[in-house]
Design a protein around this motif. Sequence first.
Motif, PDB file in Angstrom:
ATOM      1  N   ILE A 268      12.242  11.813  -2.528  1.00  0.00           N
ATOM      2  CA  ILE A 268      10.961  11.244  -2.938  1.00  0.00           C
ATOM      3  C   ILE A 268      11.119  10.429  -4.218  1.00  0.00           C
ATOM      4  CG2 ILE A 268       8.700  11.867  -3.872  1.00  0.00           C
ATOM      5  CD1 ILE A 268       8.640  14.173  -1.846  1.00  0.00           C
ATOM      6  N   GLU A 269      11.864  10.966  -5.155  1.00  0.00           N
ATOM      7  CA  GLU A 269      12.062  10.260  -6.420  1.00  0.00           C
ATOM      8  C   GLU A 269      12.831   8.955  -6.221  1.00  0.00           C
ATOM      9  OE1 GLU A 269      13.958  13.141  -8.847  1.00  0.00           O
ATOM     10  OE2 GLU A 269      12.104  14.247  -9.308  1.00  0.00           O
ATOM     11  N   ALA A 270      13.822   8.964  -5.345  1.00  0.00           N
ATOM     12  CA  ALA A 270      14.605   7.750  -5.097  1.00  0.00           C
ATOM     13  C   ALA A 270      13.753   6.664  -4.458  1.00  0.00           C
ATOM     14  CB  ALA A 270      15.800   8.084  -4.201  1.00  0.00           C
ATOM     15  N   VAL A 271      12.944   7.027  -3.467  1.00  0.00           N
ATOM     16  CA  VAL A 271      12.078   6.049  -2.802  1.00  0.00           C
ATOM     17  C   VAL A 271      11.025   5.519  -3.765  1.00  0.00           C
ATOM     18  CG1 VAL A 271      10.344   5.763  -0.988  1.00  0.00           C
ATOM     19  CG2 VAL A 271      12.462   6.991  -0.501  1.00  0.00           C
ATOM     20  N   ALA A 272      10.395   6.412  -4.515  1.00  0.00           N
ATOM     21  CA  ALA A 272       9.338   5.996  -5.444  1.00  0.00           C
ATOM     22  C   ALA A 272       9.883   5.053  -6.512  1.00  0.00           C
ATOM     23  CB  ALA A 272       8.701   7.228  -6.085  1.00  0.00           C
ATOM     24  N   ALA A 273      11.087   5.328  -7.013  1.00  0.00           N
ATOM     25  CA  ALA A 273      11.668   4.474  -8.049  1.00  0.00           C
ATOM     26  C   ALA A 273      11.943   3.070  -7.521  1.00  0.00           C
ATOM     27  CB  ALA A 273      12.955   5.113  -8.576  1.00  0.00           C
ATOM     28  N   ALA A 274      12.484   2.973  -6.308  1.00  0.00           N
ATOM     29  CA  ALA A 274      12.772   1.658  -5.730  1.00  0.00           C
ATOM     30  C   ALA A 274      11.493   0.877  -5.450  1.00  0.00           C
ATOM     31  CB  ALA A 274      13.584   1.833  -4.445  1.00  0.00           C
ATOM     32  N   VAL A 275      10.480   1.544  -4.914  1.00  0.00           N
ATOM     33  CA  VAL A 275       9.207   0.872  -4.634  1.00  0.00           C
ATOM     34  C   VAL A 275       8.552   0.417  -5.929  1.00  0.00           C
ATOM     35  CG1 VAL A 275       6.873   1.213  -3.736  1.00  0.00           C
ATOM     36  CG2 VAL A 275       8.829   2.059  -2.454  1.00  0.00           C
ATOM     37  N   ARG A 276       8.639   1.233  -6.962  1.00  0.00           N
ATOM     38  CA  ARG A 276       8.040   0.872  -8.246  1.00  0.00           C
ATOM     39  C   ARG A 276       8.703  -0.381  -8.822  1.00  0.00           C
ATOM     40  NH1 ARG A 276       8.426   5.538 -10.303  1.00  0.00           N
ATOM     41  NH2 ARG A 276       6.314   6.179  -9.698  1.00  0.00           N
ATOM     42  N   ARG A 277      10.006  -0.464  -8.694  1.00  0.00           N
ATOM     43  CA  ARG A 277      10.692  -1.677  -9.160  1.00  0.00           C
ATOM     44  C   ARG A 277      10.197  -2.902  -8.394  1.00  0.00           C
ATOM     45  NH1 ARG A 277      15.421   1.493  -8.425  1.00  0.00           N
ATOM     46  NH2 ARG A 277      16.007   0.143  -6.666  1.00  0.00           N
ATOM     47  N   LYS A 278      10.058  -2.762  -7.098  1.00  0.00           N
ATOM     48  CA  LYS A 278       9.626  -3.883  -6.260  1.00  0.00           C
ATOM     49  C   LYS A 278       8.197  -4.301  -6.590  1.00  0.00           C
ATOM     50  CE  LYS A 278      10.073  -6.570  -2.527  1.00  0.00           C
ATOM     51  NZ  LYS A 278      11.082  -7.633  -2.402  1.00  0.00           N
ATOM     52  N   GLU A 279       7.318  -3.338  -6.741  1.00  0.00           N
ATOM     53  CA  GLU A 279       5.911  -3.640  -6.963  1.00  0.00           C
ATOM     54  C   GLU A 279       5.653  -4.233  -8.341  1.00  0.00           C
ATOM     55  OE1 GLU A 279       3.030  -3.148  -4.787  1.00  0.00           O
ATOM     56  OE2 GLU A 279       4.810  -3.418  -3.562  1.00  0.00           O
ATOM     57  N   ASN A 280       6.430  -3.860  -9.308  1.00  0.00           N
ATOM     58  CA  ASN A 280       6.197  -4.320 -10.680  1.00  0.00           C
ATOM     59  C   ASN A 280       7.037  -5.533 -11.061  1.00  0.00           C
ATOM     60  OD1 ASN A 280       4.305  -2.283 -11.149  1.00  0.00           O
ATOM     61  ND2 ASN A 280       5.882  -0.827 -11.749  1.00  0.00           N
ATOM     62  N   GLY A 281       7.721  -6.142 -10.075  1.00  0.00           N
ATOM     63  CA  GLY A 281       8.450  -7.365 -10.344  1.00  0.00           C
ATOM     64  C   GLY A 281       9.795  -7.184 -11.008  1.00  0.00           C
ATOM     65  N   TRP A 282      10.390  -5.995 -10.879  1.00  0.00           N
ATOM     66  CA  TRP A 282      11.709  -5.728 -11.448  1.00  0.00           C
ATOM     67  C   TRP A 282      12.757  -5.601 -10.359  1.00  0.00           C
ATOM     68  CZ3 TRP A 282      12.106  -6.408 -16.523  1.00  0.00           C
ATOM     69  CH2 TRP A 282      10.957  -6.284 -17.296  1.00  0.00           C
ATOM     70  N   ALA A 283      12.619  -6.408  -9.323  1.00  0.00           N
ATOM     71  CA  ALA A 283      13.568  -6.381  -8.208  1.00  0.00           C
ATOM     72  C   ALA A 283      13.790  -7.808  -7.721  1.00  0.00           C
ATOM     73  CB  ALA A 283      13.040  -5.494  -7.077  1.00  0.00           C
ATOM     74  N   ASP A 284      14.718  -7.973  -6.813  1.00  0.00           N
ATOM     75  CA  ASP A 284      15.042  -9.275  -6.249  1.00  0.00           C
ATOM     76  C   ASP A 284      13.937  -9.697  -5.284  1.00  0.00           C
ATOM     77  OD1 ASP A 284      16.126 -11.538  -5.215  1.00  0.00           O
ATOM     78  OD2 ASP A 284      17.910 -10.605  -4.350  1.00  0.00           O
ATOM     79  N   ASP A 285      13.229 -10.751  -5.633  1.00  0.00           N
ATOM     80  CA  ASP A 285      12.111 -11.206  -4.796  1.00  0.00           C
ATOM     81  C   ASP A 285      12.571 -11.940  -3.548  1.00  0.00           C
ATOM     82  OD1 ASP A 285      10.300 -10.160  -6.572  1.00  0.00           O
ATOM     83  OD2 ASP A 285      10.097 -12.026  -7.714  1.00  0.00           O
ATOM     84  N   GLU A 286      13.829 -12.297  -3.465  1.00  0.00           N
ATOM     85  CA  GLU A 286      14.328 -13.057  -2.328  1.00  0.00           C
ATOM     86  C   GLU A 286      14.725 -12.178  -1.152  1.00  0.00           C
ATOM     87  OE1 GLU A 286      14.250 -16.394  -2.164  1.00  0.00           O
ATOM     88  OE2 GLU A 286      13.189 -16.196  -4.077  1.00  0.00           O
ATOM     89  N   HIS A 287      14.738 -10.862  -1.357  1.00  0.00           N
ATOM     90  CA  HIS A 287      15.152  -9.954  -0.293  1.00  0.00           C
ATOM     91  C   HIS A 287      14.136  -8.820  -0.154  1.00  0.00           C
ATOM     92  CE1 HIS A 287      18.940 -11.813  -1.742  1.00  0.00           C
ATOM     93  NE2 HIS A 287      19.241 -11.835  -0.447  1.00  0.00           N
ATOM     94  N   PRO A 288      13.915  -8.366   1.059  1.00  0.00           N
ATOM     95  CA  PRO A 288      13.029  -7.211   1.241  1.00  0.00           C
ATOM     96  C   PRO A 288      13.710  -5.930   0.774  1.00  0.00           C
ATOM     97  CG  PRO A 288      14.006  -7.826   3.334  1.00  0.00           C
ATOM     98  CD  PRO A 288      14.449  -8.865   2.340  1.00  0.00           C
ATOM     99  N   LEU A 289      12.925  -4.887   0.635  1.00  0.00           N
ATOM    100  CA  LEU A 289      13.438  -3.581   0.235  1.00  0.00           C
ATOM    101  C   LEU A 289      13.907  -2.836   1.488  1.00  0.00           C
ATOM    102  CD1 LEU A 289      13.750  -1.930  -2.354  1.00  0.00           C
ATOM    103  CD2 LEU A 289      11.487  -0.961  -1.933  1.00  0.00           C
ATOM    104  N   VAL A 290      15.145  -2.329   1.457  1.00  0.00           N
ATOM    105  CA  VAL A 290      15.743  -1.701   2.639  1.00  0.00           C
ATOM    106  C   VAL A 290      16.244  -0.300   2.265  1.00  0.00           C
ATOM    107  CG1 VAL A 290      17.475  -1.896   4.455  1.00  0.00           C
ATOM    108  CG2 VAL A 290      16.460  -3.963   3.476  1.00  0.00           C
ATOM    109  N   PHE A 291      15.827   0.706   3.061  1.00  0.00           N
ATOM    110  CA  PHE A 291      16.270   2.082   2.878  1.00  0.00           C
ATOM    111  C   PHE A 291      17.020   2.560   4.118  1.00  0.00           C
ATOM    112  CE2 PHE A 291      12.369   1.915   0.266  1.00  0.00           C
ATOM    113  CZ  PHE A 291      12.865   2.359  -0.951  1.00  0.00           C
ATOM    114  N   LEU A 292      17.954   3.464   3.907  1.00  0.00           N
ATOM    115  CA  LEU A 292      18.585   4.206   5.001  1.00  0.00           C
ATOM    116  C   LEU A 292      18.407   5.684   4.700  1.00  0.00           C
ATOM    117  CD1 LEU A 292      20.280   4.481   7.563  1.00  0.00           C
ATOM    118  CD2 LEU A 292      22.338   4.316   6.130  1.00  0.00           C
TER     119      LEU A 292
END
Length: 603
Positions: A268-292
Amino acid sequence: MSIFRRSVKYVLVLRRSARLAGVVARRVHGMGAGGDPGSEYRTKARRLMLGAGSLGLALLAADLAFNEKRFFKAAKIGNVDEIRAQIEASAGKGELDAENTSVNRRHALGWTALMIAAANDQPSAVRELLRLGARHDVQERYAGASASASSAGLHPLEVLQRREDEFCPTMNARASFLGWTALHYAALADSAGSAKALLESGADPTARDHAGRRALHYARDPSPTRDLIITHTRRWEEAAAAAAAEERRRFPLEQRLKQYIVGQQAAIEAVAAAVRRKENGWADDEHPLVFLFLGSSGIGKTELAKQLARYMHRDDPAAFIRLDMSEYQEKHEVAKLIGAPPGYVGHEEGGQLTRALARRADAVVLFDEVDKAHPDVLTVLLQLFDEGRLTDGKGKLIECKNAIFVMTSNLAADEIAQYGLKLRREAETRSAQRVGLVPPTSAASGDDAAQTPEAEESLEVSRLFKDTVVRPILKRHFGRDEFLGRINEIVYFLPFSRQELLTLVNLELKRWADKAFARHSVELRWEGGVLGALADGYDVHYGARSIKHEVERRVVNQIALAAERGALARGCGVLLSERGGRVTLAVRRPPSADYTPLDLAAA
């Protein structure tokens, strides 16, 4: 024209009819005086007067009653007086709610008067209908001539004719308009006045039709209507973003997920951290977020993806797309995913993934059991993950960089399970050393033990285990580093702890208790020892499903047998107890307050 003015009009008509009938009667009476039988002509005169009066009254009654056809016609041509008169005529009928009022009445084929006015560029009619209570959020039900004819029991040609005559002659009557709002029609008709009236009354410019398109998609470029919709869309999006940010601040993603997911704190913590980065603009905007997601079956992988979609898109069903990749094990089934190329069967239908992403390009997409997919399907997914876009069988480009893609797999499940059990034992040993006690092995002593577990140590999978055990298995199966390289987070789901198992058993028993009371008026209760006895049936390879099956096998089967034998009736109570590892039943029959043990083994 008001009802009063119409009443005056028809009173005058009646007076003229009566005056005309009187003239005819006098003439007839004069003819009778000339030697013909006067009584016969007087009778005819009276009949004429009565007919004229009846006709006048009928005209008055018909004009004062609500006429649906005239109401829709008035909306089409922009006759505001007629619209107002028809609504006034319908007043006092006592409609129950806003959906059933005359102003929101649906045509037999699915549209409303507000949609007609917007589609025919009648801003004055739109404003009047809104003033009278028309709802701008009502969605169209017209699904094209063929589908609408089938549902209405009409011939498609008749539906086509009625759509053109009674709705709008300039729009394609064969196409589907499912889910359209009045604002969609105003955009397509390039009616800036109608769009302005709708937007100022609170119409949502971000609302989507059945195909997932907003009103802006149908507006001409450039046009004043498009500019107007863009301005309001920005306002709505800014307000929605601010509201979502505030809600997430007060109610973080971790908190939401922990309400529905038992255990799996590290995942849960790993998913929430990655989503938070994406939502707040601290991630690569050119690629979607991918989980396995990796781990055993029934351990919460799919449920976490569902809850993530619910949190991100507020329970919008179109925002969660689930594809079972076991259905894509053959090479030719790539076409089922993105659509068949031109000239092949099914070309017009499109692909399952491309159709869904066209409706919601920011959806949460779950590729369940991705390890079962054909390598050619993985090639398509690689393009999707790498470029954030996908070309369907028709050559249409679908941008989906804002989507979140989740893949689940049972690869390395046994290794992860054994490693997780090892981590659990080590954590229990450390906990025992801290308090100077031997780790408990018995079941919880009561219901509260399962409901209020103590905080447990979050288990972390070591880098050594990931690199030396899991990654070689993934690389051997997928056969390409670039595919694994596009995964932002590989999330590990570990076996449940003892306390988490007790919580799972308690939740499953509560679910059955609710069913027993709702379906059979039976109250189901249990003692604390039952939780431990049922938790012993946990199978690390099947996760929470093994708990579900254990409760059905050892509890529900006994209750069903007791009901079949007549030992359990409506209004009774059932108490579950644990005796020597066995789960036993006791039944309370009203008005008694005592439970009587049942021996179901006896013939």
